[in-house]
Design a protein around this motif. Structure first.
Motif, PDB file in Angstrom:
ATOM      1  N   UNK A 369       0.838  -1.208   0.000  1.00 38.26           N
ATOM      2  CA  UNK A 369       0.000   0.000   0.000  1.00 38.26           C
ATOM      3  C   UNK A 369       0.869   1.253   0.000  1.00 38.26           C
ATOM      4  N   UNK A 370       1.958   1.231   0.784  1.00 42.54           N
ATOM      5  CA  UNK A 370       2.871   2.377   0.816  1.00 42.54           C
ATOM      6  C   UNK A 370       3.443   2.626  -0.577  1.00 42.54           C
ATOM      7  N   UNK A 371       3.881   1.574  -1.260  1.00 37.56           N
ATOM      8  CA  UNK A 371       4.426   1.741  -2.608  1.00 37.56           C
ATOM      9  C   UNK A 371       3.359   2.266  -3.558  1.00 37.56           C
ATOM     10  N   UNK A 372       2.132   1.752  -3.440  1.00 37.59           N
ATOM     11  CA  UNK A 372       1.040   2.231  -4.290  1.00 37.59           C
ATOM     12  C   UNK A 372       0.762   3.712  -4.039  1.00 37.59           C
ATOM     13  N   UNK A 373       0.838   4.132  -2.788  1.00 41.56           N
ATOM     14  CA  UNK A 373       0.577   5.539  -2.461  1.00 41.56           C
ATOM     15  C   UNK A 373       1.645   6.451  -3.058  1.00 41.56           C
ATOM     16  N   UNK A 374       2.905   6.020  -2.990  1.00 42.55           N
ATOM     17  CA  UNK A 374       3.960   6.806  -3.638  1.00 42.55           C
ATOM     18  C   UNK A 374       3.758   6.817  -5.146  1.00 42.55           C
ATOM     19  N   UNK A 375       3.347   5.687  -5.717  1.00 41.50           N
ATOM     20  CA  UNK A 375       3.092   5.617  -7.148  1.00 41.50           C
ATOM     21  C   UNK A 375       2.006   6.609  -7.547  1.00 41.50           C
ATOM     22  N   UNK A 376       0.941   6.648  -6.785  1.00 43.56           N
ATOM     23  CA  UNK A 376      -0.154   7.576  -7.092  1.00 43.56           C
ATOM     24  C   UNK A 376       0.315   9.025  -6.996  1.00 43.56           C
ATOM     25  N   UNK A 377       1.129   9.312  -5.984  1.00 41.07           N
ATOM     26  CA  UNK A 377       1.638  10.677  -5.828  1.00 41.07           C
ATOM     27  C   UNK A 377       2.475  11.077  -7.041  1.00 41.07           C
ATOM     28  N   UNK A 378       3.364  10.197  -7.496  1.00 39.26           N
ATOM     29  CA  UNK A 378       4.243  10.524  -8.614  1.00 39.26           C
ATOM     30  C   UNK A 378       3.483  10.650  -9.930  1.00 39.26           C
ATOM     31  N   UNK A 379       2.307  10.055 -10.004  1.00 40.17           N
ATOM     32  CA  UNK A 379       1.504  10.139 -11.220  1.00 40.17           C
ATOM     33  C   UNK A 379       0.444  11.224 -11.152  1.00 40.17           C
ATOM     34  N   UNK A 380       0.295  11.845 -10.000  1.00 38.09           N
ATOM     35  CA  UNK A 380      -0.726  12.894  -9.858  1.00 38.09           C
ATOM     36  C   UNK A 380      -0.072  14.213  -9.443  1.00 38.09           C
ATOM     37  N   UNK A 381      -0.247  14.639  -8.195  1.00 36.65           N
ATOM     38  CA  UNK A 381       0.246  15.962  -7.817  1.00 36.65           C
ATOM     39  C   UNK A 381       1.775  16.047  -7.750  1.00 36.65           C
ATOM     40  N   UNK A 382       2.443  14.910  -7.660  1.00 40.81           N
ATOM     41  CA  UNK A 382       3.904  14.916  -7.572  1.00 40.81           C
ATOM     42  C   UNK A 382       4.603  14.684  -8.893  1.00 40.81           C
ATOM     43  N   UNK A 383       3.893  14.791 -10.000  1.00 43.46           N
ATOM     44  CA  UNK A 383       4.502  14.550 -11.309  1.00 43.46           C
ATOM     45  C   UNK A 383       5.573  15.593 -11.624  1.00 43.46           C
ATOM     46  N   UNK A 384       6.569  15.217 -12.420  1.00 44.13           N
ATOM     47  CA  UNK A 384       7.545  16.177 -12.948  1.00 44.13           C
ATOM     48  C   UNK A 384       7.369  16.209 -14.463  1.00 44.13           C
ATOM     49  N   UNK A 385       7.652  17.350 -15.099  1.00 44.68           N
ATOM     50  CA  UNK A 385       7.280  17.546 -16.507  1.00 44.68           C
ATOM     51  C   UNK A 385       7.878  16.537 -17.482  1.00 44.68           C
ATOM     52  N   UNK A 386       9.056  16.006 -17.158  1.00 43.27           N
ATOM     53  CA  UNK A 386       9.753  15.178 -18.143  1.00 43.27           C
ATOM     54  C   UNK A 386       9.541  13.674 -17.973  1.00 43.27           C
ATOM     55  N   UNK A 387       8.834  13.252 -16.922  1.00 41.67           N
ATOM     56  CA  UNK A 387       8.818  11.836 -16.612  1.00 41.67           C
ATOM     57  C   UNK A 387       8.150  10.974 -17.700  1.00 41.67           C
ATOM     58  N   UNK A 388       7.088  11.463 -18.306  1.00 41.99           N
ATOM     59  CA  UNK A 388       6.432  10.674 -19.342  1.00 41.99           C
ATOM     60  C   UNK A 388       7.346  10.453 -20.536  1.00 41.99           C
ATOM     61  N   UNK A 389       8.101  11.514 -20.916  1.00 41.95           N
ATOM     62  CA  UNK A 389       9.041  11.378 -22.030  1.00 41.95           C
ATOM     63  C   UNK A 389      10.130  10.358 -21.703  1.00 41.95           C
ATOM     64  N   UNK A 390      10.563  10.367 -20.464  1.00 40.48           N
ATOM     65  CA  UNK A 390      11.630   9.469 -20.086  1.00 40.48           C
ATOM     66  C   UNK A 390      11.181   8.014 -20.117  1.00 40.48           C
ATOM     67  N   UNK A 391       9.978   7.754 -19.609  1.00 47.45           N
ATOM     68  CA  UNK A 391       9.472   6.394 -19.539  1.00 47.45           C
ATOM     69  C   UNK A 391       9.154   5.852 -20.935  1.00 47.45           C
ATOM     70  N   UNK A 392       8.579   6.702 -21.808  1.00 49.45           N
ATOM     71  CA  UNK A 392       8.194   6.225 -23.137  1.00 49.45           C
ATOM     72  C   UNK A 392       9.385   6.201 -24.076  1.00 49.45           C
TER      73      UNK A 392
END
Length: 392
Positions: A369-392
């Motif tokens: 659950x802790x990992x899922x919560x961090x995952x949700x944060x990084x995909x929502x309010x904690x996103x950084x502008x370049x992360x989608x480009x980096x992953x794709x």
């Protein structure tokens, strides 16, 4: 020949250190000798020499003149910087291998004792842990991170009659160095000396750190709401798949479980935070080439060598960073595209080996659950502008 180069370098260093020189040494040549012979600039070397001299200075006797503190320190630093044998070093240092066998472990022990108080700082209060976490958030966009954990097999020549005691799964003999690193590539905690035969999954469990973590004795802050959000997250350590997934320790999803874009984002953001520990090992190995060899000392002396290298690494990051670990050599990425600009330091060319990936076994739901919560944060309010480009 290498020994001839060493002899010339040592002679030059000795001339530089003399209080009264007939001719000044050219500035650039002087800088080169210090940087390449002892891996630091002159000012930092003199500071280190003054710190350690009270512990290593020997008095002259009626029978012989003692080996000076400068000679003892410089030959030890040269040993760490090159990994050369005592037999090789005797030509440049004019010190017998038998004497070097006593001097180098002794100086390594002294370096560790002198430097560890100020340059191997492990947080002891909630305020200090929050200071570590704040720097991780500022530098690596990972909130509530208490440090990056990793371990390495340090290759050794096994002691006589030790059999398979130090033989690891990689097929050679080793001792294990486990470390926790802050956002500035500095070691906060080290544990040295577990034999390579031990299960890598058991490395963490056999440390004082883990014992205190389990017993709630580390004064880790309680979970808090992240600034500017309504999301409450715990303080955690970041690790790779050699370590367990716990409520206080996050590791990435395995490749087979990367079933969504969100999980890939978590893995990417996690890798940014834990990259510092790999870089710390890489910087240390590149500067202290003893880690490019199979260390041929008694285990208790290997322990001293590794500990001295770790505190020297921290000391030089703090006191001589420009020459020891230039920032432009670190892994960097374009914050718009996510492209890697330079690969930075790593241990791929050294004899250091990663810990073996562990079987995940039974994992507590609270850890998931802790990992899922961090995952949700990084995909929502904690996103950084370049992360989608980096992953794709």
């Amino acid at each position: 020949m290498a020994s001839d180069e060493d002899a010339l370098a040592l002679l030059a260093l000795a001339l530089i250190m003399k209080k009264k020189e007939t001719k000044p040494v050219k500035r650039e040549r002087k800088k080169w000798y210090f940087k390449n012979y002892v891996r630091m600039d002159e000012k930092t070397y003199l500071e280190l020499l003054s710190m350690v001299t009270p512990m290593i200075k020997k008095e002259d006797t009626v029978m012989r003149k003692s080996i000076s503190a400068h000679e003892r320190l410089s030959v030890t630093l040269r040993f760490l910087a090159t990994g050369r044998s005592y037999e090789d070093l005797k030509f440049s240092s004019v010190i017998s291998p038998q004497a070097l066998g006593k001097i180098i472990p002794e100086i390594c022990q002294a370096l560790y004792q002198v430097l560890r108080k100020d340059y191997l700082k492990f947080p002891t209060s909630e305020e200090e842990w929050k200071g570590v976490a704040k720097m991780y958030e500022e530098r690596w966009n990972f909130p509530h991170c208490l440090g990056a954990i990793d371990g390495k097999h340090i290759a050794i020549v096994p002691p006589a009659n030790s059999g398979s005691y130090y033989f690891n799964y990689k097929g050679h003999h080793s001792l294990v160095l486990m470390a926790i690193v802050n956002a500035k590539y500095q070691f906060m905690y080290i544990d040295v000396g577990m034999n390579g035969r031990m299960s890598d999954g058991g490395v963490l469990q056999n440390t004082v750190f883990f014992e205190k973590l389990e017993n709630g004795e580390l004064h880790i802050p309680s979970s808090e709401t992240l600034t500017g959000t309504n999301r409450n997250l715990p303080y955690v350590f970041v690790a790779d798949d050699a370590f367990p997934l716990r409520p206080d320790m996050i590791k990435p999803f395995r490749q087979a479980n990367l079933t969504s874009h969100e999980r890939k984002i978590l893995n990417y953001r996690l890798s940014r935070a834990r990259r510092v520990v790999e870089n710390a090992f890489g910087i240390m190995a590149s500067r202290f080439r003893i880690f490019y060899t199979h260390i041929n000392l008694e285990p208790e002396n290997i322990d001293k060598v590794v500990k001295a290298s770790c505190v020297l690494h921290n000391f030089l990051i703090e006191r001589s960073k420009r020459s020891y670990a230039p920032q432009e050599c670190f892994y960097r990425e374009n914050s718009e595209s996510g492209n890697i600009i330079s690969e930075g330091y790593n241990t791929q060319n050294s004899t250091m080996e990663n810990l073996e990936r562990r079987n995940p076994g039974n994992t507590l739901n609270t850890a998931k659950i802790v990992r899922e919560n961090f995952m949700n944060y990084f995909n929502e309010e904690g996103t950084v502008p370049w992360q989608d480009n980096y992953v794709t």
